[in-house]
Design an enzyme around this catalytic site. Structure first.
Site, PDB file in Angstrom:
ATOM      1  N   ASP A 170      37.076  39.847  50.604  1.00 56.55           N
ATOM      2  CA  ASP A 170      37.377  38.639  49.829  1.00 56.55           C
ATOM      3  C   ASP A 170      37.360  37.376  50.711  1.00 56.55           C
ATOM      4  O   ASP A 170      37.523  37.466  51.921  1.00 56.55           O
ATOM      5  CB  ASP A 170      38.756  38.823  49.187  1.00 56.55           C
ATOM      6  CG  ASP A 170      38.947  37.968  47.946  1.00 56.55           C
ATOM      7  OD1 ASP A 170      38.045  37.196  47.601  1.00 56.55           O
ATOM      8  OD2 ASP A 170      40.014  38.086  47.320  1.00 56.55           O
ATOM      9  N   ASP A 210      47.280  49.036  48.644  1.00 62.75           N
ATOM     10  CA  ASP A 210      46.762  48.660  49.967  1.00 62.75           C
ATOM     11  C   ASP A 210      47.573  49.278  51.114  1.00 62.75           C
ATOM     12  O   ASP A 210      48.803  49.293  51.092  1.00 62.75           O
ATOM     13  CB  ASP A 210      46.815  47.136  50.143  1.00 62.75           C
ATOM     14  CG  ASP A 210      45.822  46.422  49.244  1.00 62.75           C
ATOM     15  OD1 ASP A 210      45.244  47.065  48.345  1.00 62.75           O
ATOM     16  OD2 ASP A 210      45.641  45.220  49.455  1.00 62.75           O
ATOM     17  N   TRP A 222      42.844  50.808  42.937  1.00 56.66           N
ATOM     18  CA  TRP A 222      44.160  51.210  43.466  1.00 56.66           C
ATOM     19  C   TRP A 222      44.719  52.489  42.838  1.00 56.66           C
ATOM     20  O   TRP A 222      45.913  52.749  42.912  1.00 56.66           O
ATOM     21  CB  TRP A 222      45.191  50.073  43.312  1.00 56.66           C
ATOM     22  CG  TRP A 222      44.649  48.711  43.634  1.00 56.66           C
ATOM     23  CD1 TRP A 222      43.851  48.375  44.690  1.00 56.66           C
ATOM     24  CD2 TRP A 222      44.859  47.501  42.903  1.00 56.66           C
ATOM     25  NE1 TRP A 222      43.553  47.030  44.652  1.00 56.66           N
ATOM     26  CE2 TRP A 222      44.160  46.475  43.577  1.00 56.66           C
ATOM     27  CE3 TRP A 222      45.584  47.189  41.737  1.00 56.66           C
ATOM     28  CZ2 TRP A 222      44.147  45.157  43.118  1.00 56.66           C
ATOM     29  CZ3 TRP A 222      45.577  45.871  41.293  1.00 56.66           C
ATOM     30  CH2 TRP A 222      44.869  44.881  41.980  1.00 56.66           C
ATOM     31  N   ASP A 238      36.952  44.859  43.037  1.00 56.29           N
ATOM     32  CA  ASP A 238      38.423  44.875  43.006  1.00 56.29           C
ATOM     33  C   ASP A 238      38.982  44.803  41.578  1.00 56.29           C
ATOM     34  O   ASP A 238      38.226  44.806  40.601  1.00 56.29           O
ATOM     35  CB  ASP A 238      38.912  43.712  43.899  1.00 56.29           C
ATOM     36  CG  ASP A 238      40.193  44.037  44.635  1.00 56.29           C
ATOM     37  OD1 ASP A 238      40.922  44.955  44.209  1.00 56.29           O
ATOM     38  OD2 ASP A 238      40.470  43.352  45.637  1.00 56.29           O
TER      39      ASP A 238
HETATM   40  C1  GLA Z   1      43.071  43.758  47.119  1.00 57.15           C
HETATM   41  C2  GLA Z   1      42.367  44.961  47.755  1.00 57.15           C
HETATM   42  C3  GLA Z   1      42.278  44.759  49.258  1.00 57.15           C
HETATM   43  C4  GLA Z   1      41.527  43.472  49.558  1.00 57.15           C
HETATM   44  C5  GLA Z   1      42.188  42.295  48.862  1.00 57.15           C
HETATM   45  C6  GLA Z   1      41.361  41.034  48.958  1.00 57.15           C
HETATM   46  O1  GLA Z   1      44.394  43.699  47.510  1.00 57.15           O
HETATM   47  O2  GLA Z   1      43.053  46.142  47.446  1.00 57.15           O
HETATM   48  O3  GLA Z   1      41.641  45.863  49.862  1.00 57.15           O
HETATM   49  O4  GLA Z   1      40.195  43.603  49.152  1.00 57.15           O
HETATM   50  O5  GLA Z   1      42.405  42.543  47.470  1.00 57.15           O
HETATM   51  O6  GLA Z   1      41.957  39.930  48.309  1.00 57.15           O
END
Ligand code: GLA
Length: 374
Positions: free
Chosen positions: A54, A188, A166, A131
């Site tokens: 990102d 994450d 996720w 995402d």
């Molecule tokens: C989410 C994803 C991360 C990353 C961020 C970027 O949290 O799970 O791996 O890509 O967004 O903003």
């Protein structure tokens, strides 16, 4: 007609910018990381995707509705940067989001799926991470992931599709059918033992869903962060814990995306990330993710069969005191009195032949990764 080669036939390996650099990315950094992948030998060890996460985007699309790279940080544009990456025999990965905005608040692909897939293909993307933030109310995530998967396929370019949802909607049950090659199974990761442990050992029910071309993704590696960077916390993992992290991810046939700053490559991180025996387990062509075969309050034994008929076995001590762990050969489907050869993969050392079982002390939060053959 010759069939197309299977994409992501083994779990993709590479480097992703997120864990260390977060929003702080620019084209100079990406070129330095590309050079470092080559110079360190990581590319030749298998880490050949360079994925820009990102925050590469400008805040607005162009007049034709296309995503554009932030001109202040990527003045040469993404197509030129992709070319630099390809010139180094690396593959180029990029990030977008199924929602209206990305997790970082940049323009997302919702409602723009075909044009964004075409843009990425035009730039020469080999990998897209997709995402799950800012999904409009009422929209069905599976439909959105299918829509983008179809858009990618229609570009005609072979692009690895990495779903980052996720684990919210059990993606292991549907992601492969919408064209994904890997899908995140958890929230994450951050740079702590608690996070590694929480994510890694929760994967025990997911082994039936992984295989060549379609992988469970327990998130990127934090090996070598040592408390520095975007996902750092107060207490970083110890060396022992980083070994366990990598060993477990290899047992899981996990995609291996390095998250540390390889421009200053710590010697221990190098030893961990470039261990050939461990990488060979992760990349074994049979593609069987390990299953947990025994467990007590603080110890676990995981095993996966490999192409050559041997077994990879992980002995894991999650506890705070040293423990003696054992793997019984019967649990691998061998005869009770089987005589097996046991190799310690980290050390690359043949430990000899054992009857019925192999037993060894294991440090707190430590592990042993073994290759067992009859
Ligand atoms: C989410 C994803 C991360 C990353 C961020 C970027 O949290 O799970 O791996 O890509 O967004 O903003």
């Amino acid at each position: 007609m010759r069939p197309e080669p299977l994409l992501a036939a083994t779990p993709p390996m590479g480097l992703n910018t997120w864990n260390t650099f977060g929003a702080g990315i620019n084209e100079q950094l990406i070129i330095e990381l590309a050079d470092a992948l080559v110079r360190t030998g990581l590319r030749d060890a298998g880490y050949d995707y360079l994925v820009i996460d990102d925050f590469w985007q400008a805040d607005k699309r162009d007049a034709d509705g296309r995503l554009v790279a932030d001109p202040s940080r990527f003045p040469s544009g993404m197509a030129a940067l992709a070319e630099e990456i390809h010139e180094r025999d690396l593959k180029f990965g990029i990030y977008s989001c199924a929602g209206a905005l990305t997790c970082g608040g940049k323009p997302g692909s919702y409602g723009h799926e075909p044009i964004d897939a075409d843009t990425f293909a035009d730039w020469g993307a080999d990998f897209v991470k997709y995402d799950h933030c800012h999904i409009p109310a009422g929209a069905d995530p599976v439909t959105l992931y299918r829509r983008f998967g179809q858009a990618l396929r229609l570009t005609g370019r072979p692009i690895v599709y990495s779903i980052c949802e996720w684990g919210r909607n059990e993606p292991w049950t549907w992601a492969a059918s919408v064209g994904a090659h890997l899908w995140r199974t958890t929230n994450d990761i951050v740079d702590t033992w608690a996070s590694i442990e929480h994510i890694g050992f929760r994967q025990y029910a997911l082994h039936p869903y992984a295989g060549p071309g379609h992988w469970n993704d327990p998130d990127m590696l934090v090996v070598g962060l040592y408390g520095k960077g975007n996902v750092a916390q107060d207490h970083h993992p110890s060396d022992t814990e980083y070994f366990t992290h990598f060993g477990l991810w290899c047992m899981l046939a996990a995609p291996l995306f390095i998250g540390c700053d390889i421009r200053q490559f710590n010697p221990l991180a190098r030893r961990i990330l470039m261990n050939e025996e461990l990488i060979a387990i992760d990349q074994d062509p049979l593609g069987r993710q390990a299953a947990r075969i025994t467990k007590d309050a603080r110890t676990e034994v995981w095993a996966r069969p490999l192409t050559d008929g041997t077994w990879a076995v992980g002995l894991f001590n999650r506890g705070d005191i040293p423990r003696t762990l054992a793997v019984g050969f019967e649990a691998l489907g061998l005869e009770r009195e089987a005589q097996c050869r046991v190799k310690d993969c980290w050390a690359g050392e043949d430990l000899g032949r054992f009857t019925s079982a192999f037993t060894s002390p294991v440090d707190p939060h430590g592990s042993m990764i073994l290759r067992i053959s009859v």
